[in-house]
Design a protein around this motif. Structure first.
Motif, short mmCIF file in Angstrom:
data_model
loop_
_atom_site.label_atom_id
_atom_site.label_comp_id
_atom_site.label_asym_id
_atom_site.label_seq_id
_atom_site.Cartn_x
_atom_site.Cartn_y
_atom_site.Cartn_z
N LYS A 85 11.38 -6.16 -5.29
CA LYS A 85 10.56 -6.31 -4.09
C LYS A 85 10.41 -5.00 -3.33
CE LYS A 85 11.69 -11.20 -3.40
NZ LYS A 85 12.30 -12.21 -2.49
N ILE A 86 11.37 -4.11 -3.51
CA ILE A 86 11.28 -2.76 -2.95
C ILE A 86 10.70 -1.80 -3.98
CG2 ILE A 86 12.61 -0.82 -2.01
CD1 ILE A 86 14.62 -2.90 -0.96
N ARG A 87 11.19 -1.94 -5.22
CA ARG A 87 10.80 -1.02 -6.30
C ARG A 87 9.30 -1.04 -6.56
NH1 ARG A 87 13.75 -3.15 -9.99
NH2 ARG A 87 12.20 -3.87 -11.50
N ARG A 88 8.66 -2.18 -6.31
CA ARG A 88 7.22 -2.30 -6.57
C ARG A 88 6.40 -1.29 -5.78
NH1 ARG A 88 4.63 -7.60 -3.81
NH2 ARG A 88 2.79 -6.44 -4.49
N TYR B 248 -0.08 -0.47 -9.99
CA TYR B 248 -0.27 0.58 -8.99
C TYR B 248 0.99 1.39 -8.68
CZ TYR B 248 -4.53 -2.13 -8.26
OH TYR B 248 -5.71 -2.80 -8.45
N ARG B 249 1.68 1.84 -9.74
CA ARG B 249 2.78 2.78 -9.56
C ARG B 249 2.50 4.00 -10.43
NH1 ARG B 249 8.04 0.42 -11.32
NH2 ARG B 249 9.04 1.85 -9.87
N VAL B 250 3.12 5.12 -10.09
CA VAL B 250 2.97 6.35 -10.88
C VAL B 250 4.32 7.03 -11.00
CG1 VAL B 250 0.54 6.79 -10.28
CG2 VAL B 250 2.37 7.66 -8.79
N SER B 251 4.42 7.91 -11.98
CA SER B 251 5.57 8.80 -12.09
C SER B 251 5.19 10.13 -11.45
CB SER B 251 5.94 9.02 -13.56
OG SER B 251 6.89 10.06 -13.68
N LEU B 252 6.07 10.64 -10.60
CA LEU B 252 5.82 11.93 -9.95
C LEU B 252 6.47 13.09 -10.70
CD1 LEU B 252 6.20 10.94 -6.18
CD2 LEU B 252 4.13 11.07 -7.58
N GLN B 253 7.03 12.78 -11.86
CA GLN B 253 7.67 13.79 -12.68
C GLN B 253 6.62 14.75 -13.25
OE1 GLN B 253 10.30 12.06 -15.64
NE2 GLN B 253 9.89 13.77 -17.04
N LYS B 254 6.93 16.03 -13.29
CA LYS B 254 6.01 17.01 -13.86
C LYS B 254 5.87 16.78 -15.36
CE LYS B 254 6.82 20.69 -10.47
NZ LYS B 254 7.26 22.09 -10.26
N ALA C 162 -0.14 -6.43 5.27
CA ALA C 162 -0.31 -6.65 3.82
C ALA C 162 -1.48 -5.82 3.29
CB ALA C 162 -0.53 -8.13 3.53
N LYS C 163 -2.58 -5.82 4.02
CA LYS C 163 -3.75 -5.05 3.60
C LYS C 163 -3.45 -3.55 3.65
CE LYS C 163 -8.57 -4.13 4.91
NZ LYS C 163 -9.69 -4.58 5.78
N MET C 164 -2.82 -3.11 4.73
CA MET C 164 -2.55 -1.69 4.92
C MET C 164 -1.63 -1.13 3.83
SD MET C 164 -1.12 0.23 8.33
CE MET C 164 0.52 -0.49 8.20
N VAL C 165 -0.55 -1.87 3.54
CA VAL C 165 0.42 -1.40 2.55
C VAL C 165 -0.20 -1.38 1.16
CG1 VAL C 165 2.60 -1.96 1.39
CG2 VAL C 165 2.43 -2.11 3.88
N GLN D 67 -0.78 1.92 -1.20
CA GLN D 67 -0.19 2.02 -2.54
C GLN D 67 -1.27 2.25 -3.60
OE1 GLN D 67 1.82 -1.47 -4.04
NE2 GLN D 67 2.95 -0.30 -5.57
N LYS D 68 -2.35 1.51 -3.51
CA LYS D 68 -3.43 1.67 -4.48
C LYS D 68 -4.02 3.08 -4.38
CE LYS D 68 -6.28 -1.80 -4.99
NZ LYS D 68 -7.33 -2.78 -4.60
N GLY D 69 -4.23 3.55 -3.16
CA GLY D 69 -4.79 4.88 -2.96
C GLY D 69 -3.87 5.98 -3.48
N PHE D 70 -2.56 5.81 -3.28
CA PHE D 70 -1.59 6.80 -3.77
C PHE D 70 -1.63 6.86 -5.29
CE2 PHE D 70 2.67 8.21 -5.02
CZ PHE D 70 2.81 9.35 -4.23
N ALA D 71 -1.70 5.69 -5.94
CA ALA D 71 -1.77 5.65 -7.40
C ALA D 71 -3.05 6.29 -7.91
CB ALA D 71 -1.66 4.20 -7.88
#
Length: 351
Positions: free
Chosen positions: A65-68, A87-93, A114-117, A121-125
């Motif tokens: 629930k946090i890791r997502r 909608y997750r990414v790896s920030l590793q080079k 809910a909408k803001m978060v 997240q989608k935008g960051f990905a």
């Protein structure tokens, strides 16, 4: 080519398996049988699409629930491609990120935190992705609308497919489906923009059909009260159904009604068509892309328009022609094609 999947979607949709889980499982099954070096990170779930047959590594002790909302945490070999199920990414080079964008329902229909978060997240990905898969041209259009600074060269439209589990079923249905009579089928989520209430209101104005509800979980008190008031005992619900059961329900239905105000793709349309069930759907978002000229499309999800469409289907010739066109239209979409296009994108990134 080293490919890494996180399977967090199976946990997020554990109690209400939906289209994203189906999409993810179809890719996993094909990749696991290919010569791609695939690593899966996940945990066992009750999701009917979960990849229990394949070995999954444990990503982190942090609760899902946090890791997502966090970037992928494990160290990966340089040159790997990371594709998250949600909608997750790896920030590793030296890692390439692929993101699949499914829809913009949060942006259109949610509000508050809910909408803001979700939007953040989608935008960051999207910002950190090397390639972005959009599941329809309409989803691509929405992405450009909400994230106009996105590099268009990163965008790739790859349509979903439809499972081979759907086909015109000529054998006897299971006992639990035998006494449903003449029914209209509603599949999946029922909240807000899905316009489930419009279907109930439509059928309350006619005594000719039963309403069968498949998937979407248990009825809320509000839904049950409306059904009891409007339809009495003329409805049945099967809160969780697998593909085999759903195929029988499509095949036995007089019509499948899908009056959603918005879809990123609209997989149930193809499922119904492949099973030989005529489709009534809304003429908006991605639905015309998927349905083509093989469905009755409504300009708005009004009960009177739903009933008018059902009345047209009483003409056997018209209904038979719509079923035939639906079977033909569904052949334009396949999971094998989706996999080939997705795998080609991976190969392009790894070269």
């Amino acid at each position: 080519m080293r490919l890494v999947y996180d399977n967090i979607i199976f946990k997020l949709q554990e109690n209400r398996p939906a289209g994203i889980s189906a999409y993810w499982r179809q890719l996993i099954d094909r990749l696991a049988k290919s010569d791609v070096e695939l690593r899966l990170f996940g945990e066992p779930t009750k999701n009917i699409f979960d990849a229990k047959e394949w070995s999954q590594e444990h990503e982190s002790s942090i609760n899902y629930k946090i890791r997502r909302y966090l970037p992928f945490l494990d160290r990966l070999p340089d040159g790997s491609i990371f594709h998250s199920s949600y909608y997750r990414v790896s920030l590793q080079k030296n890692i390439k990120n692929v993101v699949t964008v499914h829809d913009f329902t949060h942006e259109y229909y949610r509000s508050g935190m809910a909408k803001m978060v979700h939007h953040w997240q989608k935008g960051f990905a999207i910002k950190n992705a090397d390639a972005i898969i959009c599941i329809s041209e309409n989803t691509k259009k929405d992405l450009i609308k909400f994230f106009p600074k996105t590099d268009p060269n990163k965008l790739h439209v790859i349509y979903h497919g439809v499972s081979d589990s759907y086909f015109p079923a000529y054998q006897d249905a299971p006992d639990k489906f035998k006494d449903l009579g003449k029914y209209v089928l509603f599949v999946g989520g029922r909240g807000g923009y899905k316009n489930f209430d419009k279907v109930v209101s439509a059928l309350s104005a006619t005594s000719g059909y039963r309403l069968v509800i498949a998937g979407g979980g248990q009825l809320s008190d509000e839904e049950k009260n409306k059904l009891d008031l409007d339809l009495g005992d003329r409805y049945s619900i099967f809160p969780i159904v697998d593909e085999a059961d759903l195929n029988f329900l499509y095949g036995g239905a007089f019509a499948f009604v899908y009056p959603s105000a918005y879809e990123g793709f609209g997989m149930p349309i193809l499922e119904a068509m492949r099973a030989g069930c005529p489709v009534i759907a809304s003429n908006n978002s991605s639905i015309p892309e998927v349905a083509g000229d093989a469905a009755t499309l409504l300009e708005k999800p009004a009960p009177e328009l739903i009933n008018s469409a059902l009345k047209k289907l009483e003409n056997k010739n018209f209904r038979g022609d719509l079923i035939r066109r639906g079977l033909e239209q569904s052949q334009n979409f396949s999971w094998d094609k989706c996999f080939r296009q997705t795998n080609s994108l991976y190969m392009e990134l790894s070269s």
